[in-house]
Design an enzyme around this catalytic site. Structure first.
Site, PDB file in Angstrom:
ATOM      1  CD  GLN A   1      13.925  -6.090  27.814  1.00  0.00           C
ATOM      2  OE1 GLN A   1      15.013  -6.094  27.245  1.00  0.00           O
ATOM      3  NE2 GLN A   1      12.803  -6.311  27.162  1.00  0.00           N
TER       4      GLN A   1
ATOM      5  CG  HIS B   1      17.637  -3.395  32.108  1.00  0.00           C
ATOM      6  ND1 HIS B   1      17.139  -3.448  30.829  1.00  0.00           N
ATOM      7  CD2 HIS B   1      18.410  -4.499  32.246  1.00  0.00           C
ATOM      8  CE1 HIS B   1      17.601  -4.538  30.216  1.00  0.00           C
ATOM      9  NE2 HIS B   1      18.368  -5.196  31.052  1.00  0.00           N
TER      10      HIS B   1
ATOM     11  CB  CYS C   1      25.662   8.456  47.357  1.00  0.00           C
ATOM     12  SG  CYS C   1      27.312   9.139  47.619  1.00  0.00           S
TER      13      CYS C   1
ATOM     14  CB  CYS D   1      25.694  12.373  47.906  1.00  0.00           C
ATOM     15  SG  CYS D   1      25.134  11.521  49.394  1.00  0.00           S
TER      16      CYS D   1
ATOM     17  N   GLY E   1       6.198  -5.510  23.248  1.00  0.00           N
ATOM     18  CA  GLY E   1       7.055  -4.400  22.846  1.00  0.00           C
ATOM     19  C   GLY E   1       8.528  -4.570  23.117  1.00  0.00           C
ATOM     20  CB  THR E   2      10.973  -6.271  24.364  1.00  0.00           C
ATOM     21  OG1 THR E   2      12.407  -6.410  24.356  1.00  0.00           O
ATOM     22  CG2 THR E   2      10.364  -7.549  24.899  1.00  0.00           C
TER      23      THR E   2
ATOM     24  CB  ALA F   1       1.992  -2.005  23.206  1.00  0.00           C
TER      25      ALA F   1
HETATM   26  P1  NAD Z   1      13.369  -3.096  22.703  1.00  0.00           P
HETATM   27  O1  NAD Z   1      13.462  -4.282  21.870  1.00  0.00           O
HETATM   28  O2  NAD Z   1      13.164  -3.255  24.152  1.00  0.00           O
HETATM   29  O3  NAD Z   1      12.091  -2.184  22.216  1.00  0.00           O
HETATM   30  C1  NAD Z   1      11.687  -1.883  20.941  1.00  0.00           C
HETATM   31  C2  NAD Z   1      10.610  -2.878  20.416  1.00  0.00           C
HETATM   32  O4  NAD Z   1       9.328  -2.282  20.554  1.00  0.00           O
HETATM   33  C3  NAD Z   1      10.782  -3.217  18.947  1.00  0.00           C
HETATM   34  O5  NAD Z   1      10.645  -4.613  18.782  1.00  0.00           O
HETATM   35  C4  NAD Z   1       9.616  -2.477  18.244  1.00  0.00           C
HETATM   36  O6  NAD Z   1       9.135  -3.160  17.109  1.00  0.00           O
HETATM   37  C5  NAD Z   1       8.572  -2.463  19.338  1.00  0.00           C
HETATM   38  N1  NAD Z   1       7.581  -1.372  19.271  1.00  0.00           N
HETATM   39  C6  NAD Z   1       7.803  -0.064  18.980  1.00  0.00           C
HETATM   40  N2  NAD Z   1       6.652   0.645  19.103  1.00  0.00           N
HETATM   41  C7  NAD Z   1       5.700  -0.235  19.499  1.00  0.00           C
HETATM   42  C8  NAD Z   1       4.317  -0.108  19.808  1.00  0.00           C
HETATM   43  N3  NAD Z   1       3.669   1.068  19.762  1.00  0.00           N
HETATM   44  N4  NAD Z   1       3.634  -1.218  20.171  1.00  0.00           N
HETATM   45  C9  NAD Z   1       4.264  -2.422  20.221  1.00  0.00           C
HETATM   46  N5  NAD Z   1       5.562  -2.593  19.945  1.00  0.00           N
HETATM   47  C10 NAD Z   1       6.278  -1.517  19.594  1.00  0.00           C
HETATM   48  O7  NAD Z   1      14.690  -2.326  22.383  1.00  0.00           O
HETATM   49  P2  NAD Z   1      15.390  -0.946  22.741  1.00  0.00           P
HETATM   50  O8  NAD Z   1      14.441   0.185  22.525  1.00  0.00           O
HETATM   51  O9  NAD Z   1      16.646  -0.991  21.978  1.00  0.00           O
HETATM   52  O10 NAD Z   1      15.737  -0.975  24.297  1.00  0.00           O
HETATM   53  C11 NAD Z   1      16.952  -1.425  24.810  1.00  0.00           C
HETATM   54  C12 NAD Z   1      16.930  -1.334  26.304  1.00  0.00           C
HETATM   55  O11 NAD Z   1      16.696   0.008  26.735  1.00  0.00           O
HETATM   56  C13 NAD Z   1      15.838  -2.143  26.955  1.00  0.00           C
HETATM   57  O12 NAD Z   1      16.287  -2.577  28.185  1.00  0.00           O
HETATM   58  C14 NAD Z   1      14.733  -1.129  27.102  1.00  0.00           C
HETATM   59  O13 NAD Z   1      13.782  -1.480  28.061  1.00  0.00           O
HETATM   60  C15 NAD Z   1      15.524   0.103  27.508  1.00  0.00           C
HETATM   61  N6  NAD Z   1      14.706   1.290  27.168  1.00  0.00           N
HETATM   62  C16 NAD Z   1      13.774   1.672  28.095  1.00  0.00           C
HETATM   63  C17 NAD Z   1      12.891   2.698  27.799  1.00  0.00           C
HETATM   64  C18 NAD Z   1      11.858   3.042  28.828  1.00  0.00           C
HETATM   65  O14 NAD Z   1      12.119   2.914  30.016  1.00  0.00           O
HETATM   66  N7  NAD Z   1      10.661   3.425  28.396  1.00  0.00           N
HETATM   67  C19 NAD Z   1      12.969   3.366  26.568  1.00  0.00           C
HETATM   68  C20 NAD Z   1      13.975   2.961  25.656  1.00  0.00           C
HETATM   69  C21 NAD Z   1      14.807   1.891  25.971  1.00  0.00           C
HETATM   70 ZN    ZN Z   2      26.900  10.071  49.719  1.00  0.00          ZN
END
Ligand code: NAD
Ligand code: ZN
Length: 247
Positions: free
Chosen positions: A102, A120, A128, A149, A189-190, A234
């Site tokens: 995600q 995502h 653009c 653009c 981690g989600t 993680a």
């Molecule tokens: P999420 O549920 O995807 O992520 C948070 C989860 O990670 C929680 O369950 C938390 O307990 C866990 N967590 C935190 N630190 C951790 C660690 N060190 N090891 C293991 N687990 C850990 O929820 P969100 O942050 O609300 O994200 C919502 C959306 O936004 C998703 O699609 C997400 O992928 C995106 N997003 C992307 C990024 C990125 O690209 N790095 C950053 C923030 C949010």
């Molecule tokens: Zn354009």
């Protein structure tokens, strides 16, 4: 968490016919990118409404500086951590068919994973909104915002999903197909609250597959869906699991 759970989970991964990973913001926290939810998260500081596609189109001058600050400045500095690297190693050892993420940070690809479905989208490209051309984000200077653009001067939008946008059919199909083929899903981690992404692990579970979950805290998956819940960071737990599965 008992060592027992880690060992049994590694056996399940080792014996999988086809294993996949499903990852979220938590896997990138140790790369310095905070998750969105909770204290200190993006949604405690910024109004999510600003990242709705219609609002962005109407107010690009207001939203682009936020996009730059939240996504481009921070992600520029982030590097893959041991969790991303462990998943890439599992893939190269033939123990992982692919990752559905995600995240929009491209860190799985940077770590060397080759089959990565970015559900995502990602910050790597911009599109653009007038002529529909895609550009590599690195080729677009962000010193003057909003960036224009290079082909037609139209409004550029990062190629990740804004609120109010659907998931592109091709990535949805690829992610779903991988899940249908998999008999093990490793969730890292989600909390899976963002839909429809959060349903991917259930596809594996509903077909009789095994779910392994790595998270600092328990989630909605932990008691209902996960066969093995490995509590921890993680960047610590994923390499431990991978080492055992590759032994
Ligand atoms: P999420 O549920 O995807 O992520 C948070 C989860 O990670 C929680 O369950 C938390 O307990 C866990 N967590 C935190 N630190 C951790 C660690 N060190 N090891 C293991 N687990 C850990 O929820 P969100 O942050 O609300 O994200 C919502 C959306 O936004 C998703 O699609 C997400 O992928 C995106 N997003 C992307 C990024 C990125 O690209 N790095 C950053 C923030 C949010
Ligand atoms: Zn354009």
């Amino acid at each position: 968490m008992s060592n027992h759970a880690l060992e049994n989970a590694s056996q399940a991964l080792k014996n999988a016919r086809c294993a996949m990973a499903f990852t979220g913001a938590g896997i990138s926290v140790e790369s310095g990118i905070p998750p969105f939810r909770g204290p200190g998260g993006v949604w405690s500081k910024y109004d999510p409404e600003k990242f709705e596609k219609g609002y962005f189109k109407r107010h690009p001058d207001e939203v682009w500086p936020l996009l730059k600050e939240i996504f481009f400045d921070m992600l520029e500095k982030a590097k893959p951590n041991p969790a991303h690297i462990a998943l890439a190693q599992l893939e190269s050892e033939g123990k992982l068919a692919g990752v559905v993420t995600q995240n929009i940070d491209s860190l799985h690809k940077e770590a060397g994973s080759s089959v990565v479905h970015e559900y995502h989208g990602s910050t790597r490209r911009m599109q653009c909104m007038s002529c529909r051309t895609f550009f590599d984000s690195h080729s677009i200077p962000l010193d003057k915002l909003p960036p224009a653009c290079p082909a037609c001067g139209g409004l550029l939008k990062p190629d990740f999903i804004f609120f109010g946008e659907g998931i592109p059919t091709d990535v949805h199909r690829a992610a779903t197909d991988l899940a249908k083929q998999s008999d093990v899903c490793l969730i890292v981690g989600t909390g899976g609250q963002v839909m429809p992404a959060g349903r991917i692990p259930y596809i594996v579970k509903n077909r009789g597959g095994t779910i392994i979950e790595i998270n600092l805290h328990d989630t909605d998956y932990s008691y209902t869906t996960s066969d093995y819940f490995l509590q921890g960071k993680a960047g610590d737990m994923t390499p431990r699991l991978a080492r055992l599965a590759m032994a």
